[in-house]
Design an enzyme around this catalytic site. Sequence first.
Site, mmCIF file in Angstrom:
data_model
loop_
_atom_site.group_PDB
_atom_site.id
_atom_site.type_symbol
_atom_site.label_atom_id
_atom_site.label_comp_id
_atom_site.label_asym_id
_atom_site.label_seq_id
_atom_site.Cartn_x
_atom_site.Cartn_y
_atom_site.Cartn_z
ATOM 1 N N LYS A 256 0.822 -1.220 0.000
ATOM 2 C CA LYS A 256 0.000 0.000 0.000
ATOM 3 C C LYS A 256 0.855 1.269 0.000
ATOM 4 O O LYS A 256 0.397 2.325 -0.398
ATOM 5 C CB LYS A 256 -0.967 -0.020 1.180
ATOM 6 C CG LYS A 256 -2.058 -1.067 0.982
ATOM 7 C CD LYS A 256 -3.111 -1.026 2.054
ATOM 8 C CE LYS A 256 -4.256 -1.980 1.736
ATOM 9 N NZ LYS A 256 -3.854 -3.397 1.878
HETATM 10 C C1 LIG Z 1 -4.396 -4.455 1.062
HETATM 11 C C2 LIG Z 1 -3.589 -5.703 0.903
HETATM 12 C C3 LIG Z 1 -3.951 -6.687 -0.051
HETATM 13 C C4 LIG Z 1 -5.207 -6.586 -0.920
HETATM 14 O O1 LIG Z 1 -5.136 -5.604 -1.905
HETATM 15 P P1 LIG Z 1 -6.470 -5.075 -2.610
HETATM 16 O O2 LIG Z 1 -6.032 -3.918 -3.444
HETATM 17 O O3 LIG Z 1 -7.389 -4.659 -1.482
HETATM 18 O O4 LIG Z 1 -7.037 -6.190 -3.410
HETATM 19 C C5 LIG Z 1 -3.124 -7.789 -0.181
HETATM 20 N N1 LIG Z 1 -2.021 -7.950 0.601
HETATM 21 C C6 LIG Z 1 -1.652 -7.025 1.525
HETATM 22 C C7 LIG Z 1 -0.443 -7.277 2.350
HETATM 23 C C8 LIG Z 1 -2.418 -5.866 1.700
HETATM 24 O O5 LIG Z 1 -2.043 -4.960 2.629
#
Ligand SMILES: *Cc1c(COP(=O)(O)O)cnc(C)c1O
Length: 460
Positions: free
Chosen positions: A111
């Site tokens: 993120k």
């Molecule tokens: C948020 C997150 C996801 C999922 O991503 P999306 O964009 O919500 O599909 C997968 N792995 C980790 C470690 C995350 O923080």
Amino acid sequence: MRYVSTRGGIEPVTFSQAVMMGLATDGGLLLPERFPQVDDETLKRWAGLPFKELAVEVMLPFVGEDLSRDELTDLVERSYATFSHPEVTPVVEACDQHILELFHGPTAAFKDVALQFLGNLFELLLERSGGRLNIIGATSGDTGSAAIYGVRGQERIDIFILHPKGRVSPIQERQMTTVLDENVHNIAIKGTFDDGQRIVKTLFSDLAFKKDYRLGAVNSINWARILAQVVYYFYAWGRISGGDTEQKATFSVPTGNFGDIFAGYVALRMGLPVERLILATNRNDILSRFVNTGVYQAGEVYPTISPSMDIQISSNFERYLYFLMDEDPNRVCQLMEQMASEGKLEVPLEKQAEVQRLFVASAVDEDQTRQQIQETYQACGYILDPHTAVGVYAARKYPGSVCLATAHPAKFGAAVKEAIGVESEPPPSLQGLMEKESRCEELEADAAAVKAYIKSTLAR
Ligand SMILES: *Cc1c(COP(=O)(O)O)cnc(C)c1O
């Protein structure tokens, strides 16, 4: 470039307006009117670019007149200077798969790629308008810390993040509460994650409060977050194909809110040679059920060892639905109404076939996740975090895939240790967290209490 809503209820807006709006005012999600097209010659040229230069090329056509090339270059430089790897998102080999490491940012999860950029973008747009923004969000762990690191120290933004006291992992809690910048306000509520979400919703639906206090959101519905994630699909393809446009790539994406995988879909629509997108969920499988049956219906949310994917309703899914329904907002509205009244929606058979021409999906349970962490470690010494392992397991039938590594294994050390008996060495950003000074306000799980705290904090 102008942006429209999936529900067709707004006049087209500019990139800056789309970023500041977050959710469209008609309740839909914002999308570019059309996708810039990338030809083979450009793909070849992009394949040789370092990440930051590539990011400018990929994003520039989407920002329209709102940012000059120099402004965008400066934003990108500053956003990715905080990453500890010189390549930003390197591709490494593990057994028979390519691993796209997206966890070298300040909070060790993918993120950061989007939120480092969004934080700087907000600051630039606010400087221009002379405005301020108060970001309010609830987190179950990952999003909160990435958002805090995205805006820490910025003069025109205050951020309030609610987390459920004692219910996030100790590392995740410390990642948030050890950020001591004056504009960062952590609130531990005596309740659950759902209580936190409910409080945030209540505050946002208080329209007078929302307007007087200029509330903003940072969840993955913001178009700028998707846009920043498109870049690494091009980057990974360039690294594994060497620019040979005959070579198509398969991407495996650990999925929760459908934001990350939707960015892959955008890259494909721009002209990236994509063979298939593997949609990997954990036991919370609404999206894999959709791909396999054409029915989108929420179930119960189960806690798992890949908690950032413990989601049943995916906030970005509507963006894909819009394209599946031939960009017809009326059909999207019909389906979303069906979802609201019946708790499920279903697409026609020919649309289901279209979904399956591009996506394959599987739901991976916790035993399979641990098994994958173990096998990859034993066979090639590489440690997967549980989210990444879900994607690698789902890609078993497709060797040579690019598997997106969404978190550093040390961030989910307990689950990793359970699988392989050893913990992964934490990156510098996760070291020494337990000893650092921290700051956090403890409040009852009550919207009025949170609102009063926000008001008194901002009055200081
Ligand atoms: C948020 C997150 C996801 C999922 O991503 P999306 O964009 O919500 O599909 C997968 N792995 C980790 C470690 C995350 O923080």
